[in-house]
Design a protein around this motif. Sequence first.
Motif, PDB file in Angstrom:
ATOM      1  N   THR A 100      15.734 -78.517  21.746  1.00 54.71           N
ATOM      2  CA  THR A 100      16.226 -79.248  20.842  1.00 54.71           C
ATOM      3  C   THR A 100      17.001 -80.166  21.601  1.00 54.71           C
ATOM      4  O   THR A 100      17.952 -79.482  21.746  1.00 54.71           O
ATOM      5  N   LEU A 101      17.244 -81.512  21.375  1.00 49.31           N
ATOM      6  CA  LEU A 101      18.471 -81.813  22.080  1.00 49.31           C
ATOM      7  C   LEU A 101      18.961 -82.481  21.114  1.00 49.31           C
ATOM      8  O   LEU A 101      18.430 -83.667  20.803  1.00 49.31           O
ATOM      9  N   VAL A 102      20.215 -83.321  20.902  1.00 50.79           N
ATOM     10  CA  VAL A 102      20.900 -84.094  20.413  1.00 50.79           C
ATOM     11  C   VAL A 102      22.006 -84.298  20.817  1.00 50.79           C
ATOM     12  O   VAL A 102      23.148 -83.616  21.213  1.00 50.79           O
ATOM     13  N   HIS A 103      22.522 -85.935  21.724  1.00 45.97           N
ATOM     14  CA  HIS A 103      23.176 -86.025  21.941  1.00 45.97           C
ATOM     15  C   HIS A 103      24.998 -85.928  21.094  1.00 45.97           C
ATOM     16  O   HIS A 103      24.843 -85.718  19.610  1.00 45.97           O
ATOM     17  N   PRO A 104      26.149 -85.718  22.010  1.00 50.50           N
ATOM     18  CA  PRO A 104      26.809 -85.273  20.819  1.00 50.50           C
ATOM     19  C   PRO A 104      27.308 -86.581  20.477  1.00 50.50           C
ATOM     20  O   PRO A 104      28.459 -86.362  19.498  1.00 50.50           O
ATOM     21  N   GLN A 105      27.318 -87.579  20.586  1.00 49.70           N
ATOM     22  CA  GLN A 105      27.418 -89.117  20.278  1.00 49.70           C
ATOM     23  C   GLN A 105      26.269 -89.405  19.244  1.00 49.70           C
ATOM     24  O   GLN A 105      26.400 -90.569  18.187  1.00 49.70           O
ATOM     25  N   ALA A 106      25.435 -88.517  18.884  1.00 44.85           N
ATOM     26  CA  ALA A 106      24.430 -88.971  16.937  1.00 44.85           C
ATOM     27  C   ALA A 106      25.887 -87.970  16.269  1.00 44.85           C
ATOM     28  O   ALA A 106      26.129 -86.979  16.211  1.00 44.85           O
ATOM     29  N   THR A 107      25.402 -89.010  15.073  1.00 43.63           N
ATOM     30  CA  THR A 107      26.311 -88.573  13.303  1.00 43.63           C
ATOM     31  C   THR A 107      24.661 -87.670  13.072  1.00 43.63           C
ATOM     32  O   THR A 107      23.768 -88.796  12.321  1.00 43.63           O
ATOM     33  N   LEU A 108      24.934 -86.641  12.685  1.00 41.80           N
ATOM     34  CA  LEU A 108      24.217 -85.893  11.766  1.00 41.80           C
ATOM     35  C   LEU A 108      24.733 -85.932   9.946  1.00 41.80           C
ATOM     36  O   LEU A 108      26.223 -85.092   9.994  1.00 41.80           O
ATOM     37  N   GLY A 109      23.829 -85.728   9.256  1.00 42.80           N
ATOM     38  CA  GLY A 109      24.687 -85.919   8.056  1.00 42.80           C
ATOM     39  C   GLY A 109      24.234 -84.049   6.999  1.00 42.80           C
ATOM     40  O   GLY A 109      24.258 -83.402   8.506  1.00 42.80           O
ATOM     41  N   SER A 110      24.816 -84.158   6.138  1.00 42.58           N
ATOM     42  CA  SER A 110      25.169 -82.333   5.423  1.00 42.58           C
ATOM     43  C   SER A 110      23.156 -82.484   5.759  1.00 42.58           C
ATOM     44  O   SER A 110      22.206 -83.366   4.978  1.00 42.58           O
ATOM     45  N   GLU A 111      23.088 -80.927   5.236  1.00 38.69           N
ATOM     46  CA  GLU A 111      21.089 -80.928   5.178  1.00 38.69           C
ATOM     47  C   GLU A 111      20.485 -81.164   5.667  1.00 38.69           C
ATOM     48  O   GLU A 111      19.567 -81.539   5.561  1.00 38.69           O
ATOM     49  N   VAL A 112      20.405 -81.375   7.482  1.00 36.16           N
ATOM     50  CA  VAL A 112      19.683 -82.204   8.362  1.00 36.16           C
ATOM     51  C   VAL A 112      19.116 -80.794   9.018  1.00 36.16           C
ATOM     52  O   VAL A 112      19.781 -80.003  10.152  1.00 36.16           O
ATOM     53  N   THR A 113      17.738 -81.239   8.435  1.00 36.18           N
ATOM     54  CA  THR A 113      17.037 -79.657   9.347  1.00 36.18           C
ATOM     55  C   THR A 113      16.183 -80.763  10.788  1.00 36.18           C
ATOM     56  O   THR A 113      15.688 -82.009  10.800  1.00 36.18           O
ATOM     57  N   ILE A 114      16.235 -79.958  12.187  1.00 36.10           N
ATOM     58  CA  ILE A 114      15.771 -80.801  13.633  1.00 36.10           C
ATOM     59  C   ILE A 114      15.135 -80.004  13.620  1.00 36.10           C
ATOM     60  O   ILE A 114      14.960 -78.547  13.953  1.00 36.10           O
ATOM     61  N   GLY A 115      13.503 -80.002  13.623  1.00 39.22           N
ATOM     62  CA  GLY A 115      11.847 -79.633  14.850  1.00 39.22           C
ATOM     63  C   GLY A 115      12.263 -79.285  16.156  1.00 39.22           C
ATOM     64  O   GLY A 115      12.611 -79.873  16.822  1.00 39.22           O
ATOM     65  N   ASP A 116      12.172 -77.973  16.995  1.00 31.62           N
ATOM     66  CA  ASP A 116      11.718 -77.753  17.678  1.00 31.62           C
ATOM     67  C   ASP A 116      11.002 -78.887  18.412  1.00 31.62           C
ATOM     68  O   ASP A 116      10.666 -80.054  18.338  1.00 31.62           O
ATOM     69  N   GLY A 117      11.769 -79.122  19.636  1.00 26.17           N
ATOM     70  CA  GLY A 117      11.481 -80.192  20.662  1.00 26.17           C
ATOM     71  C   GLY A 117      11.671 -81.498  20.283  1.00 26.17           C
ATOM     72  O   GLY A 117      11.370 -82.266  20.878  1.00 26.17           O
ATOM     73  N   SER A 118      12.546 -81.586  18.739  1.00 28.57           N
ATOM     74  CA  SER A 118      13.313 -83.113  19.324  1.00 28.57           C
ATOM     75  C   SER A 118      14.187 -83.398  19.526  1.00 28.57           C
ATOM     76  O   SER A 118      15.014 -82.843  20.217  1.00 28.57           O
ATOM     77  N   VAL A 119      14.407 -84.783  19.875  1.00 22.57           N
ATOM     78  CA  VAL A 119      14.969 -85.437  20.716  1.00 22.57           C
ATOM     79  C   VAL A 119      15.885 -86.385  20.343  1.00 22.57           C
ATOM     80  O   VAL A 119      14.914 -87.471  19.686  1.00 22.57           O
TER      81      VAL A 119
END
Length: 214
Positions: A100-119
């Motif tokens: 699972t890859l999340v760019h450091p310049q993305a913004t994620l709020g509270s209680e966010v779940t991200i499944g395997d393989g997501s970009v």
Amino acid sequence: MPKDLVIVGAGGFGRETADIVEAINAAAAQPVWRLLGLVDDALSADNEERLVRRGLRHLGSADELISGDQRPHYVVGIGSPAARRRVAGRLDAAGFPAATLVHPQATLGSEVTIGDGSVVCAGVRVTTNVQLGRHVHLNPNATIGHDTTLEDFVSMNPASSVSGDCVIETGSLVGVGAVVLNRLRLGAGAVVGGSACVVKNVASGTVVKGVPAK
């Protein structure tokens, strides 16, 4: 120690995914990933040249990857939800773990779940109580509103937006700059055309476009 990673697909999104890997490593105290290279069954001459300029290796086909002894992590950098699903199914069955890859310049709020393989690309904004399934692609500057669920293999193209309390079912694609208004559902495999505005539920397998989308 960094974990080994391969990207499947050397087209535009695959190479954007390589940028995300580099950004994750640059932002961390120590590298998180060791990108071994990119897998592509039909590498074009243009994309081969682009890989060479970037110093990225072409590792051959998916068959060659699967037939090898190593089982690095993988992500599928292919924009088509259906193609992504086929590739991921093969690699999962062969014992490859999905990254699972999340760019450091993305913004994620509270209680966010991200499944395997997501970009998740740069500039993405995901607000609160959002669930992303497996192998979801959030392209640059996509926005996902509160209490929304994106099921597996959903693609949100650049600058697309989904408002709050929505459900985007498996394999749907929301085109560049398109908008899905609040409390709506896109059925499995639905496609929303670029710059469209969805104002009512969309049935599975349906293509809609325009303002309002129909």
